[in-house]
Design an enzyme around this catalytic site. Structure first.
Site, PDB file in Angstrom:
ATOM      1  CG  HIS A 125      -1.904   1.005   1.375  1.00 10.41           C
ATOM      2  ND1 HIS A 125      -1.632   2.311   1.712  1.00 10.41           N
ATOM      3  CD2 HIS A 125      -3.236   0.937   1.199  1.00 10.41           C
ATOM      4  CE1 HIS A 125      -2.757   2.991   1.746  1.00 10.41           C
ATOM      5  NE2 HIS A 125      -3.758   2.202   1.434  1.00 10.41           N
ATOM      6  CG  ASP A 202       0.448  -2.382   6.380  1.00 10.64           C
ATOM      7  OD1 ASP A 202      -0.482  -2.430   7.203  1.00 10.64           O
ATOM      8  OD2 ASP A 202       0.344  -1.843   5.256  1.00 10.64           O
ATOM      9  CD  GLN A 205      -6.897  -4.556   3.921  1.00 15.24           C
ATOM     10  OE1 GLN A 205      -7.857  -5.301   4.105  1.00 15.24           O
ATOM     11  NE2 GLN A 205      -7.062  -3.273   3.638  1.00 15.24           N
ATOM     12  CE  LYS A 228      -7.253   0.103   5.913  1.00 13.31           C
ATOM     13  NZ  LYS A 228      -8.073   0.384   4.735  1.00 13.31           N
ATOM     14  CB  CYS A 367      -3.591   3.146  -1.720  1.00 15.60           C
ATOM     15  SG  CYS A 367      -4.814   4.394  -1.407  1.00 15.60           S
TER      16      CYS A 367
HETATM   17  C1  LIG Z   1      -2.472  -2.791   3.660  1.00 17.17           C
HETATM   18  C2  LIG Z   1      -2.788  -1.393   4.076  1.00 17.17           C
HETATM   19  N1  LIG Z   1      -1.866  -0.666   4.706  1.00 17.17           N
HETATM   20  C3  LIG Z   1      -2.103   0.576   5.126  1.00 17.17           C
HETATM   21  C4  LIG Z   1      -3.317   1.174   4.910  1.00 17.17           C
HETATM   22  C5  LIG Z   1      -3.552   2.565   5.400  1.00 17.17           C
HETATM   23  O1  LIG Z   1      -4.499   2.555   6.410  1.00 17.17           O
HETATM   24  P1  LIG Z   1      -5.124   3.918   6.956  1.00 17.17           P
HETATM   25  O2  LIG Z   1      -5.711   4.619   5.779  1.00 17.17           O
HETATM   26  O3  LIG Z   1      -6.150   3.466   7.932  1.00 17.17           O
HETATM   27  O4  LIG Z   1      -4.018   4.665   7.604  1.00 17.17           O
HETATM   28  C6  LIG Z   1      -4.314   0.460   4.226  1.00 17.17           C
HETATM   29  C7  LIG Z   1      -5.622   1.080   3.916  1.00 17.17           C
HETATM   30  O5  LIG Z   1      -6.264   0.729   2.947  1.00 17.17           O
HETATM   31  C8  LIG Z   1      -4.047  -0.863   3.819  1.00 17.17           C
HETATM   32  O6  LIG Z   1      -4.968  -1.588   3.182  1.00 17.17           O
END
Ligand SMILES: Cc1ncc(COP(=O)(O)O)c(C=O)c1O
Length: 409
Positions: A125, A202, A205, A228, A367
């Site tokens: 992401h 990270d 998900q 999420k 993203c």
């Molecule tokens: C794998 C992953 N990392 C990071 C993020 C960023 O999360 P946030 O927008 O809640 O900061 C997302 C959001 O879609 C994501 O899917």
């Protein structure tokens, strides 16, 4: 329609989500949990109790409501710690995974320079890509990408070649928000550790969908977002191993993060507070703890079983649609993000046509633009699963895709 999956009573779970039970919203098929999940009543109520019963700032007042707010806020920290197998002092509240990843990257990049390498994956992401890009520009280290191999999974042979003596950090997503790929977290951490490299995971998900245990993983940093995993927006955490957090300089300065301030200089509070400058998102932290309680009450093992079963069913149904190309593992262990393209229909058009039929999905690059480029596409349509989804939701999606195909004929 399957109402009971294994031991879980899905209808009872659905009843806890106000937007799902509101009949005026029909038809309403929510398949966009990877973007942001829905929020169940226990979370909404826990946040409401803060505002109605003891609305006050934390760590400051000696009066009852402030003490209660502090107690609830710190209890939320302990709840998160228990959820991921950490100590409370290792949990820093942030605005979400994006902020957590930025803080970890800035902290780790402090000691990096030319000749050093940071390894990420091509499926990251942007939140786990752009901070490293920016820091590489400033500090002179090299950013390297692990490519895809078979069936939209990481090429682990390439990982073994890429992670070497120059590698100082390996930062990767546990589960892809686009492909649904579940990355081999333990194997990647082992490769990093063999080179003495730090690890950043990270789990945006994965949280709320798979068990997390930083102690058995022995990772250095971990980032998650509350929204999420059935929690509120605007709250997340950065887990950092105690010595890592202690060694890291704070990046935001102000109230609460200090020990002593003079006209000339300041000293910092202990971890984790030295990373929490200013008034925090108190209701958010309380809501996040309630979301963890919600998941724990169902049982994470039950959640995994239910979502795996529904994902397998969805994959089978999607692959029965003529002209549908799936972007993600076609079977085996995978997450609930189901990316696809149908005929030549643009993902935005598909998402729009599905939306007109009451189906909430996401269309676009999600993203992850470098991943899209690697796949040679502009984007995908993505349906993603949460604990409230049923086989009926999948049937509604399939019907709506057929209707979109008919319209584009
Ligand atoms: C794998 C992953 N990392 C990071 C993020 C960023 O999360 P946030 O927008 O809640 O900061 C997302 C959001 O879609 C994501 O899917």
């Amino acid at each position: 329609m399957t109402l009971r999956i294994m031991a879980i009573d899905i209808q009872k779970i659905r009843g806890q989500f106000p937007t799902l039970v509101d009949a005026s919203r029909r038809p309403y098929v929510f398949l966009d949990t990877a973007a942001s999940s829905l929020t169940p009543r226990p979370v909404i109520e826990a946040m409401g109790r803060f505002y109605t019963d003891f609305r006050a700032n934390v760590h400051r007042g000696m009066y009852t409501d402030s003490l209660r707010a502090t107690e609830a806020y710190e209890a939320a920290r302990s709840k998160v710690a228990g959820f991921i197998g950490a100590e409370a002092e290792e949990i820093v509240f942030t605005r979400g995974a994006t902020e957590s990843l930025n803080v970890a990257a800035r902290g780790l990049a402090e000691g990096l320079g030319p000749g050093d390498e940071v390894v990420i994956t091509i499926m990251e992401h942007h939140a786990n890509l752009i901070p490293w890009q920016q820091l590489a520009d400033r500090s002179g280290f090299t950013l390297r990408f692990l490519p895809l191999g078979e069936d939209f999974r990481l090429d682990m042979e390439a990982a073994r070649q890429t992670i070497g003596p120059r590698t100082k950090v390996v930062a990767f997503m546990a589960v892809s928000n686009v492909l649904g790929t579940v990355n081999p977290t333990e194997e990647l951490i082992a490769l990093a550790k063999a080179q003495g490299a730090a690890t950043v995971i990270d789990v945006a998900q994965a949280a709320g969908h798979l068990p997390l245990d930083v102690t058995s993983w022995d990772c250095d940093f971990l980032a998650l977002s509350g929204h999420k995993m059935y929690g509120p927006t605007g709250i997340g955490i950065l887990y950092g191993k105690r010595p890592r957090l202690e060694a890291m300089e704070p990046q935001t300065f102000g109230g609460d993060m200090i020990l002593e301030v003079t006209k000339e200089r300041s000293t910092w509070n202990r971890i984790p507070w030295k990373f929490e400058a200013g008034t925090p998102h108190i209701a958010g932290a309380i809501g996040l703890a309630a979301a963890i309680g919600f998941v724990e009450e169902i049982g994470i093992e039950e959640v995994v079983r239910a979502e795996e079963r529904l994902a397998a069913h969805a994959l089978e149904r999607l692959q029965s649609v003529p002209g549908l190309r799936l972007y993600g593992p076609a079977g085996g262990v995978r997450g609930g993000a189901l990316s696809f393209a149908v005929d030549d229909i643009h993902p935005h058009d598909m998402a729009d046509l599905l939306s007109k039929q009451g189906i909430c999905v996401r269309g676009g690059h999600h993203c992850a633009m470098p991943l899209m480029r690697e796949l040679g596409i502009v984007g995908t349509t993505r349906a993603s699963l949460g604990i409230y989804n049923t086989e009926q939701d999948i049937e509604d999606l399939i019907q709506a895709i057929h209707e979109a195909k008919r319209i584009f004929g």
